[in-house]
Scaffold this motif. Structure first.
Motif: not given
Length: 343
Positions: A154-156, A185-186, A193-194, A250-252
C-alpha cells in the motif's frame, strides 16, 4: 485530457482526474466526514484503492451561496506578480526550466473570492466525481487496479499515485502509474506522507475552512485567533506548511527521472518550488498566498471551487487509497502553480 499512459503532456490545461468508481471499489463507506474532522497526525495506513460513497448523485450545477469578489471564475494570472528575489536570475540560461515556468504561467487561472460555502460545495462535488473516475480515466483506473493486485504494498502504491497526480497538476504531464510505482522506493514514503499530513492539517492551511481572504472581515476575525496578521499567516503557509512538503518531495521525485524524459519537468519545478519557499518573503507574500488559495483546475473555475478545497476533501476520505492520493497530489500541484508562475 488524454488518457494515454506514456510520459506525454496532456492536451488540456491540467486536466482533472477525479476519484474512484464502483467498478474498482465496491465497499460501502461513509465518505467525507465533514470540515471538523481534520487531525494533527496521519490517519492510519493507506489502503490499496479508494472508497466509494453511496450518496445520491449530485447536481452538477452546485448552488453556491457566496460567489463574492470577481466571481466570474475565469480570471487569468495578473501580469504584475513581482519577482521572487533572485529566482528569475536562476532561471536565465536554463532553457528547459525557464520554458517550464513560462508554460506554468499560461496555465494559471483563478476563481473568485472564496467562502465557507465553497469549501462545503467542493466536498460534495468530490463525492460525485469519485464515481466518474474509471469512466473518465479508464487507463489510469485500470493501472491502479492492476498495481493493487500485483504490488501488495500500500505504501508504494500510495507514493506512486501521489507523484503521478502531482506531475499532472504541476507540469501537465501524464506519467505511467505502473512505471512510477515499480520505480518507487518504499522507504521514501513515510517522510513524504508525514509532510503531506503536516500541510493539510497546518493552521495556516485549514483555518477559515481552507480559505484565505484578507478582505473578508469575518475571516480576518477568525484568523486572529492563531495569527496576529495576514503577513504572519502568509509566512506560516510558505515556511511552516509548504516548505517542509517541498523538501520531502525532492528525493522521491528525483526517482521519477528514471521513468522517462518527460518526468524531468515536474522534478525541476519541485526543486524550484523548494527555492521559492526558502526565499525571503518579507514583502508580497500575502498576494501570492491568496493566489495559492484561489487557483483552480480548469473544470472547476466556473463554480469558483479552488484546488485547495479538493486537496482537503480527498484527504478526509476514508479509507484513503490510491485514487485519493492521486487527487491530493494533482491538486497540490495546481496550488504550487500559483507560486511557481510568480517567478
Amino acid at each position: 485530457h488524454r488518457s494515454n499512459m506514456g510520459c506525454t503532456h496532456s492536451g488540456g490545461g491540467g486536466g482533472s482526474a477525479f476519484a474512484p468508481h464502483s467498478r474498482l471499489l465496491s465497499e460501502d463507506h461513509s465518505g467525507y466526514p465533514g470540515p471538523s474532522s481534520s487531525t494533527s497526525s496521519v490517519q492510519g495506513r493507506p489502503t490499496l484503492l479508494g472508497a466509494v460513497s453511496k450518496r445520491h448523485e449530485v447536481n452538477a450545477n452546485v448552488d453556491i451561496a457566496c460567489r463574492g469578489g470577481s466571481g466570474s471564475g475565469t480570471g487569468k494570472a495578473p501580469q504584475a506578480f513581482g519577482k521572487c528575489l533572485s529566482l528569475p536570475k536562476q532561471l536565465r540560461g536554463k532553457g528547459s526550466l525557464e520554458g517550464a515556468v513560462s508554460v506554468a504561467r499560461l496555465r494559471i487561472k483563478f476563481c473568485g473570492m472564496q467562502s465557507s460555502s465553497h469549501h462545503r460545495a467542493a466536498a460534495t462535488v468530490y463525492e460525485s466525481e469519485c464515481r466518474e473516475f474509471a469512466r473518465r480515466h479508464p487507463k489510469v483506473a485500470a493501472a491502479y487496479a492492476r498495481l493493487a493486485g500485483e504490488l501488495h504494498d500500500a505504501d508504494r502504491l500510495a507514493a506512486g499515485a501521489f507523484l503521478v497526480g502531482f506531475s499532472l497538476g504541476v507540469a501537465d504531464v501524464n506519467i505511467d502509474p505502473v512505471a512510477v510505482c515499480k520505480k518507487m522506493k518504499g522507504e521514501d514514503w513515510p517522510a513524504l506522507e508525514q509532510a503531506i499530513s503536516n500541510f493539510v492539517n497546518h493552521p495556516a492551511v485549514v483555518q477559515c475552512n481552507g480559505t484565505f481572504e484578507p478582505d473578508n472581515p469575518e475571516f480576518m476575525q477568525e484568523m486572529a485567533t492563531d495569527f496576529p496578521s495576514v503577513q504572519a499567516r502568509s509566512e506560516a503557509f510558505l515556511h511552516g506548511a509548504l516548505q517542509p512538503l517541498a523538501e520531502a518531495l525532492t528525493r522521491p521525485l528525483k526517482d521519477l527521472r528514471r521513468v522517462g524524459s518527460e518526468a524531468h519537468t515536474p522534478v525541476s519545478l519541485a526543486v524550484l518550488l523548494q527555492d521559492i519557499c526558502c526565499a525571503d518573503w518579507s514583502a508580497g507574500s500575502e498576494r501570492r498566498v491568496c493566489d495559492a488559495f484561489r487557483i483552480a483546475e480548469k473544470a472547476e473555475r466556473k463554480a469558483d471551487l479552488a484546488a485547495l478545497h479538493f486537496v482537503l476533501a480527498a484527504w478526509r476520505r476514508q479509507p484513503r487509497g490510491a485514487v485519493q492520493w492521486h487527487h491530493i497530489g494533482q491538486n497540490l500541484g495546481i496550488v504550487c502553480l500559483a507560486l511557481i508562475g510568480a517567478c
